[in-house]
Design an enzyme around this catalytic site. Structure first.
Site, PDB file in Angstrom:
ATOM      1  N   GLY A 149     -12.250  98.293  -2.731  1.00 45.59           N
ATOM      2  CA  GLY A 149     -13.355  97.941  -1.675  1.00 45.59           C
ATOM      3  C   GLY A 149     -14.883  98.523  -2.909  1.00 45.59           C
ATOM      4  O   GLY A 149     -14.348  99.270  -3.996  1.00 45.59           O
ATOM      5  N   GLY A 185     -16.971 100.358  -3.955  1.00 45.26           N
ATOM      6  CA  GLY A 185     -16.935 101.804  -4.549  1.00 45.26           C
ATOM      7  C   GLY A 185     -18.439 101.788  -4.610  1.00 45.26           C
ATOM      8  O   GLY A 185     -19.243 103.112  -5.012  1.00 45.26           O
ATOM      9  N   ARG A 186     -19.103 101.199  -6.241  1.00 45.94           N
ATOM     10  CA  ARG A 186     -19.701 101.596  -6.043  1.00 45.94           C
ATOM     11  C   ARG A 186     -20.747 100.179  -7.040  1.00 45.94           C
ATOM     12  O   ARG A 186     -21.774 100.425  -7.477  1.00 45.94           O
ATOM     13  CB  ARG A 186     -20.260 102.935  -7.839  1.00 45.94           C
ATOM     14  CG  ARG A 186     -19.302 101.692  -8.371  1.00 45.94           C
ATOM     15  CD  ARG A 186     -19.394 101.348  -9.867  1.00 45.94           C
ATOM     16  NE  ARG A 186     -17.810 100.988 -10.567  1.00 45.94           N
ATOM     17  CZ  ARG A 186     -18.036 101.479 -11.845  1.00 45.94           C
ATOM     18  NH1 ARG A 186     -18.256 102.136 -12.587  1.00 45.94           N
ATOM     19  NH2 ARG A 186     -16.620 100.731 -12.335  1.00 45.94           N
ATOM     20  N   ASP A 212     -18.469 108.794  -6.919  1.00 43.20           N
ATOM     21  CA  ASP A 212     -19.669 108.923  -7.017  1.00 43.20           C
ATOM     22  C   ASP A 212     -20.690 107.984  -6.912  1.00 43.20           C
ATOM     23  O   ASP A 212     -21.265 108.157  -6.442  1.00 43.20           O
ATOM     24  CB  ASP A 212     -20.878 110.079  -7.618  1.00 43.20           C
ATOM     25  CG  ASP A 212     -20.264 109.247  -9.872  1.00 43.20           C
ATOM     26  OD1 ASP A 212     -19.918 108.131  -9.042  1.00 43.20           O
ATOM     27  OD2 ASP A 212     -20.819 110.034 -10.206  1.00 43.20           O
ATOM     28  N   GLY A 213     -20.047 106.698  -6.961  1.00 43.96           N
ATOM     29  CA  GLY A 213     -20.674 105.577  -6.579  1.00 43.96           C
ATOM     30  C   GLY A 213     -22.022 105.190  -7.352  1.00 43.96           C
ATOM     31  O   GLY A 213     -22.841 105.010  -7.497  1.00 43.96           O
ATOM     32  N   ASP A 269      -8.520  92.545  -7.658  1.00 49.74           N
ATOM     33  CA  ASP A 269      -8.908  93.204  -7.123  1.00 49.74           C
ATOM     34  C   ASP A 269     -10.145  93.264  -7.968  1.00 49.74           C
ATOM     35  O   ASP A 269     -11.604  92.556  -8.281  1.00 49.74           O
ATOM     36  CB  ASP A 269      -9.053  94.890  -6.960  1.00 49.74           C
ATOM     37  CG  ASP A 269      -8.961  95.726  -8.143  1.00 49.74           C
ATOM     38  OD1 ASP A 269      -8.254  95.834  -8.912  1.00 49.74           O
ATOM     39  OD2 ASP A 269      -9.922  96.554  -7.951  1.00 49.74           O
ATOM     40  N   ASN A 270      -9.937  92.647  -9.288  1.00 53.28           N
ATOM     41  CA  ASN A 270     -11.016  92.022 -10.805  1.00 53.28           C
ATOM     42  C   ASN A 270     -10.842  90.693 -10.565  1.00 53.28           C
ATOM     43  O   ASN A 270     -11.555  90.199 -11.359  1.00 53.28           O
ATOM     44  CB  ASN A 270     -11.025  93.051 -11.945  1.00 53.28           C
ATOM     45  CG  ASN A 270     -11.578  94.277 -12.160  1.00 53.28           C
ATOM     46  OD1 ASN A 270     -11.982  94.576 -10.578  1.00 53.28           O
ATOM     47  ND2 ASN A 270     -10.621  95.369 -12.555  1.00 53.28           N
TER      48      ASN A 270
HETATM   49  P1  AMP Z   1     -12.736  99.167 -10.879  1.00 55.92           P
HETATM   50  O1  AMP Z   1     -11.933 100.045 -12.473  1.00 55.92           O
HETATM   51  O2  AMP Z   1     -14.318  99.149 -12.147  1.00 55.92           O
HETATM   52  O3  AMP Z   1     -12.224  97.507 -10.724  1.00 55.92           O
HETATM   53  O4  AMP Z   1     -13.384  99.978 -10.167  1.00 55.92           O
HETATM   54  C1  AMP Z   1     -11.631 100.422  -9.476  1.00 55.92           C
HETATM   55  C2  AMP Z   1     -12.138 100.653  -7.548  1.00 55.92           C
HETATM   56  O5  AMP Z   1     -12.830 102.300  -8.377  1.00 55.92           O
HETATM   57  C3  AMP Z   1     -13.039  99.645  -6.951  1.00 55.92           C
HETATM   58  O6  AMP Z   1     -12.827  99.449  -5.884  1.00 55.92           O
HETATM   59  C4  AMP Z   1     -14.370 100.668  -7.616  1.00 55.92           C
HETATM   60  O7  AMP Z   1     -15.707 100.679  -6.783  1.00 55.92           O
HETATM   61  C5  AMP Z   1     -14.032 101.561  -7.717  1.00 55.92           C
HETATM   62  N1  AMP Z   1     -15.401 102.996  -8.525  1.00 55.92           N
HETATM   63  C6  AMP Z   1     -14.937 102.424 -10.039  1.00 55.92           C
HETATM   64  N2  AMP Z   1     -15.799 103.206 -10.346  1.00 55.92           N
HETATM   65  C7  AMP Z   1     -16.503 104.471  -9.481  1.00 55.92           C
HETATM   66  C8  AMP Z   1     -17.393 105.477  -9.159  1.00 55.92           C
HETATM   67  N3  AMP Z   1     -18.052 105.327  -9.728  1.00 55.92           N
HETATM   68  N4  AMP Z   1     -18.146 105.784  -7.705  1.00 55.92           N
HETATM   69  C9  AMP Z   1     -16.864 104.681  -6.576  1.00 55.92           C
HETATM   70  N5  AMP Z   1     -16.009 103.628  -6.798  1.00 55.92           N
HETATM   71  C10 AMP Z   1     -15.588 103.505  -7.783  1.00 55.92           C
HETATM   72 MG    MG Z   2     -13.271  96.164 -10.138  1.00 50.96          MG
END
Ligand code: AMP
Ligand code: MG
Length: 520
Positions: free
Chosen positions: A100, A102-103, A134-135, A269-270
Site C-alpha cells: 500500500g 506507505g508514504r 515513517d511515511g 507493486d511497482n
Molecule cells: P518501494 O520499495 O518504494 O516500492 O516501497 C515498498 C513499500 O514500502 C510500499 O508499500 C511503500 O509505500 C513502503 N515504504 C517505503 N518507504 C517508506 C517509508 N519511508 N514510509 C512508509 N512506507 C514506506
Molecule cells: Mg513502490
C-alpha cells in the site's frame, strides 16, 4: 488557484470505513482516507512548467501561499478527501502481502484538456500502510524521482510525471546503506502525477484475499475510466484489458532498453497498470553497456532486476497479474496465449528497436546476427552506451575503417581496444557499413533519424548525485540546469556539452552513483 477537480477513485470505489490513521491490514477497500502531515517549514525548490500547464495552472499560481501549502500537504483543498491506496505485491519474487501507499498520499484527480491527472504527494507522512516506516522521503531520493520522471517523459518513455519538489523543513532519520549508520537527512515532498497510480498489486491484493467482489469492482472501474474503448464488463473485455496491459508493459520496457534505464525494483507493486514507469527508487542508467548491471545494492546477490533481465521480469510480473485476474475469467488458456504472445512480440520489438538505434529502416534477415555481434562487442571492454550510440550516427557508409575511431570516446579503457578486441570491432564496422549501403538514406538523413532514438543526454547516476550534493548544501541551481537540459535529450545543446561525457572515475564506486539502496 483553480484546479478542475474531478475525483473518481475515492468516490466510485469502496473505502476503508476506519478513519483512524493507524497501521493495519485493510480489507474490502481500495483505499483509506488520510490527511497529510503538517511540515515545519516547507519550501518549494522546483516546479515543472510543463506539468503546470497540463493541470491548467500558471506561474502566478506557483507564487501563491495555497500552492506551497497544498503541494506540501499543509492544506487540504476544498471538496477533496486525500487518501492512500491499498495494494499488495511480489517483492523480489515472493508474495509480500499488503503493502500500500506507505508514504504516498493522493490529493485529488484533476481533469484538464481531456486528460485525467491524479495528484499524489510522496513523503507527506504516515498512512495505514506505512508498516514500520515513517511515511517520509529524503531530499536525495526526491530529487532523483523529480528529475528522472520528467526526463523520462521527454525521452518519450511512458512514465508518471512530477509537478513540484519541496523541502519539508523536517529532518528524517535514515540508514542509507543498511549498515547500522543512521543519520538525519533533509526531508522532502514531491507532488507526482499520472493518469492513475494503479499498480498490478492493487488487483493482486483482492485476489490474494479471495475477495472477488471487490476485485471485479476495481477491474470494472479501471476499464470504465482508463480503458473505455474495451467496452462493457465481460470476460472478453477482461481479457482485452489484460492483453492491453501486457502490450503497454512490453512497450515501456523496450523503451527502457533503448535508453539504458534500469528500474532497479520491478516488484509487482511497482508495475503500473497503465504501463507507466513508476516508483523511482534505486534506479540507474547504464554507463558501461552491461546486461548484468543493476544499481540496486539490495539486489546485488541475485541481480534479479538487472538490465538484461527486465523484459523477462515484465513477463513474470504479468503472469502474477494473470493469476490475479483469473477468477474473473476462469479460463487459463487465453491468458496463457497473451503471455506467449508477449514473448514473441518481445523478440520482434527488441529487434525493431535495435534496428532503429542502428539507423536501419529496412529489414534484413541478417540483422539479428549483426546486433548480437554488436552486443557481444559492447561487452568486451567497458563501453559507454549513450556515447556509443550517439556517436555511431556519425559513421559514413563508405568509410568502414573510420568506424572505430568515431566511437572511440565511448571506451572507458581505450588501451584495451587492441589486438583481438580491435579486430572484432573492425569486422563489425565492415559488416555494419556494408549493411548501411543497402539502405536508401544518405549518411546525413540517417544521422538525423538515429539522433531521434539515441539520446545525447540522460540523467547519469553521477549527475543526479552532484545535484543532490549541491542541494544538501543549499544550492539548487544544478537541479534547474539538469531539468532544463533533460527537456531536450535528443538535441545537440552545445551549451551542455560538458554533460556529454563518460562517468568520471570518482563516481565508479561511489554510493549514490553506482550503488543505491532502497532506503529513501
Ligand atoms: P518501494 O520499495 O518504494 O516500492 O516501497 C515498498 C513499500 O514500502 C510500499 O508499500 C511503500 O509505500 C513502503 N515504504 C517505503 N518507504 C517508506 C517509508 N519511508 N514510509 C512508509 N512506507 C514506506
Ligand atoms: Mg513502490
Amino acid at each position: 488557484m483553480k484546479l478542475n477537480i474531478k475525483d473518481k477513485f475515492n468516490k466510485k470505489l469502496p473505502s476503508d470505513p476506519i478513519l483512524e490513521n493507524s497501521r493495519r491490514q485493510v480489507s474490502e477497500a481500495c483505499f483509506s482516507y488520510v490527511t497529510p502531515k503538517q511540515t515545519s517549514k516547507a519550501e518549494l525548490l522546483h516546479v515543472s512548467p510543463e506539468m503546470l500547464e497540463n493541470l491548467g495552472l500558471t506561474e502566478a499560481d506557483v507564487r501563491t501561499k495555497d500552492f506551497l501549502n497544498i503541494f506540501t500537504g499543509n492544506q487540504v483543498q476544498e471538496n477533496t478527501k486525500p487518501y492512500a491506496m491499498c495494494y499488495g505485491g511480489h517483492q523480489f519474487g515472493n508474495w509480500a502481502g499488503q503493502l500500500g501507499d506507505g508514504r504516498a498520499i493522493n490529493l485529488c484527480e484533476v481533469e484538464h484538456n481531456g486528460k485525467n491527472w491524479a495528484l499524489q504527494l510522496k513523503g507527506a507522512g504516515e498512512t495505514p500502510y506505512s508498516r514500520t516506516a515513517d511515511g517520509l522521503a529524503v531530499l536525495r531520493s526526491s530529487i532523483r524521482e523529480y528529475l528522472c520522471s520528467e526526463a523520462m517523459f521527454h525521452l518519450g518513455v511512458p512514465t508518471t510525471r512530477a509537478l513540484s519538489l519541496a523541502l519539508s523543513g523536517d529532518e528524517v532519520l535514515r540508514d542509507f546503506m543498511y549498515d547500522g549508520n543512521s543519520a538525519y537527512e533533509k526531508g522532502a515532498i514531491v507532488c507526482r502525477t499520472a493518469e492513475s497510480f494503479l499498480r498490478f498489486g492493487n488487483y493482486q491484493i483482492f485476489a490474494a484475499r479471495q475477495d472477488e467482489k471487490n476485485l471485479t469492482k476495481l477491474v470494472d472501474y479501471t476499464i470504465k475510466y482508463h480503458f473505455p474503448h474495451l467496452g462493457e464488463p465481460s470476460k472478453n473485455s477482461y481479457l482485452a484489458f489484460f492483453k492491453e496491459v501486457a502490450n503497454r508493459t512490453l512497450k515501456m520496457i523496450i523503451h527502457w532498453q533503448r535508453v539504458g534505464f534500469v528500474h532497479g525494483v520491478m516488484n509487482t507493486d511497482n508495475m503500473s497498470i497503465l504501463g507507466l514507469t513508476i516508483d523511482y527508487g534505486p534506479y540507474g542508467w547504464l554507463e558501461g553497456y552491461d546486461y548484468g548491471w543493476t544499481p540496486n545494492t539490495t539486489d546485488r546477490q541475485h541481480k534479479r532486476y538487472r538490465y538484461g533481465n527486465q523484459p523477462n521480469i515484465g513477463l513474470w510480473n504479468l503472469l502474477q497479474l494473470a493469476n490475479a485476474l483469473y477468477p474473473l475469467i476462469e479460463e487459463a488458456e487465453p491468458l496463457e496465449a497473451i503471455l506467449n504472445q508477449y514473448k514473441k512480440d518481445f523478440d520482434k520489438r527488441q529487434l525493431d528497436m535495435m534496428r532503429s538505434k542502428l539507423g536501419f529502416l529496412m529489414k534484413d534477415e541478417k540483422d539479428q546476427l549483426l546486433i548480437q555481434d554488436l552486443e557481444d562487442n559492447l561487452h568486451l571492454t567497458e563501453t559507454d552506451m549513450t556515447i556509443f550510440f550517439r556517436d555511431l550516427s556519425n559513421v559514413k557508409k563508405e568509410e568502414p575503417s573510420k568506424g572505430l575511431k568515431i566511437v572511440y570516446d565511448a571506451f572507458y579503457k581505450p588501451d584495451e581496444v587492441v589486438g583481438n578486441i580491435e579486430k572484432r570491432w573492425g569486422d563489425w564496422f565492415a559488416t555494419y557499413t556494408s549493411r548501411l549501403q543497402k539502405e536508401l538514406l544518405s549518411d546525413e538523413e540517417r544521422r538525423l533519424k538515429m539522433n531521434q532514438v539515441n539520446p545525447k543526454y540522460v540523467l547519469r547516476n553521477y549527475m543526479a548525485q552532484l545535484a543532490i550534493d549541491d542541494a544538501d548544501n543549499g544550492d539548487y541551481k544544478l537541479i534547474g540546469e539538469l531539468f532544463q537540459m533533460l527537456k531536450k535529450p535528443y538535441d545537440e545543446q552545445p551549451q551542455y556539452q560538458k554533460w556529454f561525457v563518460k562517468r568520471p572515475d570518482w563516481a565508479r564506486h561511489k554510493v549514490g552513483c553506482s550503488m543505491l539502496s532502497c532506503s529513501s
